[in-house]
Scaffold this active site. Sequence first.
Site, PDB file in Angstrom:
ATOM      1  N   LEU A 297       0.851  -1.217   0.089  1.00  0.00           N
ATOM      2  CA  LEU A 297      -0.009   0.065  -0.020  1.00  0.00           C
ATOM      3  C   LEU A 297       0.995   1.361  -0.044  1.00  0.00           C
ATOM      4  O   LEU A 297       1.755   1.425   0.927  1.00  0.00           O
ATOM      5  CB  LEU A 297      -0.807  -0.025   1.115  1.00  0.00           C
ATOM      6  CG  LEU A 297      -1.801  -0.949   1.505  1.00  0.00           C
ATOM      7  CD1 LEU A 297      -2.405  -1.178   2.925  1.00  0.00           C
ATOM      8  CD2 LEU A 297      -2.949  -1.073   0.336  1.00  0.00           C
ATOM      9  N   HIS A 298       0.669   2.284  -0.943  1.00  0.00           N
ATOM     10  CA  HIS A 298       1.498   3.327  -0.783  1.00  0.00           C
ATOM     11  C   HIS A 298       0.570   4.701  -1.347  1.00  0.00           C
ATOM     12  O   HIS A 298       1.076   5.696  -1.323  1.00  0.00           O
ATOM     13  CB  HIS A 298       2.809   3.343  -1.622  1.00  0.00           C
ATOM     14  CG  HIS A 298       2.601   3.257  -3.205  1.00  0.00           C
ATOM     15  ND1 HIS A 298       2.064   2.273  -3.924  1.00  0.00           N
ATOM     16  CD2 HIS A 298       2.841   4.253  -4.101  1.00  0.00           C
ATOM     17  CE1 HIS A 298       1.995   2.428  -5.226  1.00  0.00           C
ATOM     18  NE2 HIS A 298       2.327   3.832  -5.207  1.00  0.00           N
ATOM     19  N   ARG A 299      -0.557   4.363  -2.157  1.00  0.00           N
ATOM     20  CA  ARG A 299      -1.268   5.478  -2.651  1.00  0.00           C
ATOM     21  C   ARG A 299      -1.980   6.455  -1.643  1.00  0.00           C
ATOM     22  O   ARG A 299      -2.598   5.965  -0.728  1.00  0.00           O
ATOM     23  CB  ARG A 299      -2.214   4.926  -3.651  1.00  0.00           C
ATOM     24  CG  ARG A 299      -1.471   4.344  -4.995  1.00  0.00           C
ATOM     25  CD  ARG A 299      -2.618   4.177  -5.952  1.00  0.00           C
ATOM     26  NE  ARG A 299      -1.711   3.542  -7.162  1.00  0.00           N
ATOM     27  CZ  ARG A 299      -0.893   4.075  -8.169  1.00  0.00           C
ATOM     28  NH1 ARG A 299      -0.967   5.541  -7.816  1.00  0.00           N
ATOM     29  NH2 ARG A 299      -0.204   3.714  -9.021  1.00  0.00           N
TER      30      ARG A 299
END
Length: 352
Positions: free
Chosen positions: A206-208
């Site tokens: 997850l990074h957005r």
Amino acid sequence: MKTLHLICAARPNFMKIAPLYRALKNEAWCIPEIVHAGQHYEYKMSQAFFDDFRLPPAHHYLGGGSKTHAEQTAQTMIAYEKLCLEKRKPDLVVVVGDVNATLACSISAKKIHLPVAHLEAGLRSFDRTMPEEINRLVTDSISDYFWTPSKDADDNLKREGVPLDRIRMVGNIMIDTYCMMKEKIESSEKYKIFGLKKKEYIVLTLHRPVNVDVKEKLEGIIHKVGQIDLPIIFPVHPRTYKSLKAIHPLPQNLALCPPLGYIDFMSLVSNSAYVISDSGGIQEETTYLSIPCFTLRDTTERPVTVTVGSNQLISANNVLEKIKHPKTGAIPPLWDGKTSERIISSIKEILE
């Protein structure tokens, strides 16, 4: 001898320039130079990939750093223009993907009348709240040559008025990278470090901003995946870590680790039962590997991974239901590990 600039800035870019650089350096007619804009600069987000791919240190470093979108774009534009004006101008500027440096360097290059080729051109999510979508649109509006990974990208460019003779579907460069590193990936067996067995765990990334910048949104995702009856390996992006620190307690099935290099990460992915992610590139790699992928997004700029491949778009609310129905899909045309060869052929035509 022709000089080519290969622009990179963040970890997805390093994966894309690696096979192309390694192929170009064996050509007698050109000098490929790596221009690192510096968006990702920590070892695990940058140098680890150069080490994995046996790339030389960047020939030019622009020092973009971790700033706002405007500051990062502006600083990169200034630095790249200065590089091109003070040293020998390249005969072709190759920008890849959709990060801020892709946009910045294409603008600077065109302002001083340099030809620009966009690798991974034509991808569209049709969601302008994504900064990457703005970068894609602007870059494609001023580029001269367009190397696309799939037919939908060709169709997007045609609809936007790009002349057909400027578009060439070359396939997916990320698959070249995987094929180039396949032997090392298969020998890594990184999952054993976590005491796990093949196909008995999940990989989560997850990074957005939409998923990780608001604590409540990230907490909802973590709560849902915590109900899955399989261990989850979660390499934590620096951006995600800032929000994750505030979530207590974390689910017991979640095993956190720092960001991983390409070889170790792809070893985890290729041996997993399935992947849950909000990444762009992972949608492609899992499609090639026929591994189910569940993408935590409303849209994707890579729809071929859904229509043909193993990817499905999901939300935090329906993740538990969706993972009951995985799919493996098929491999899209020209995702065959030979994209670099087709690009080199195209470059020769351009420069001649």
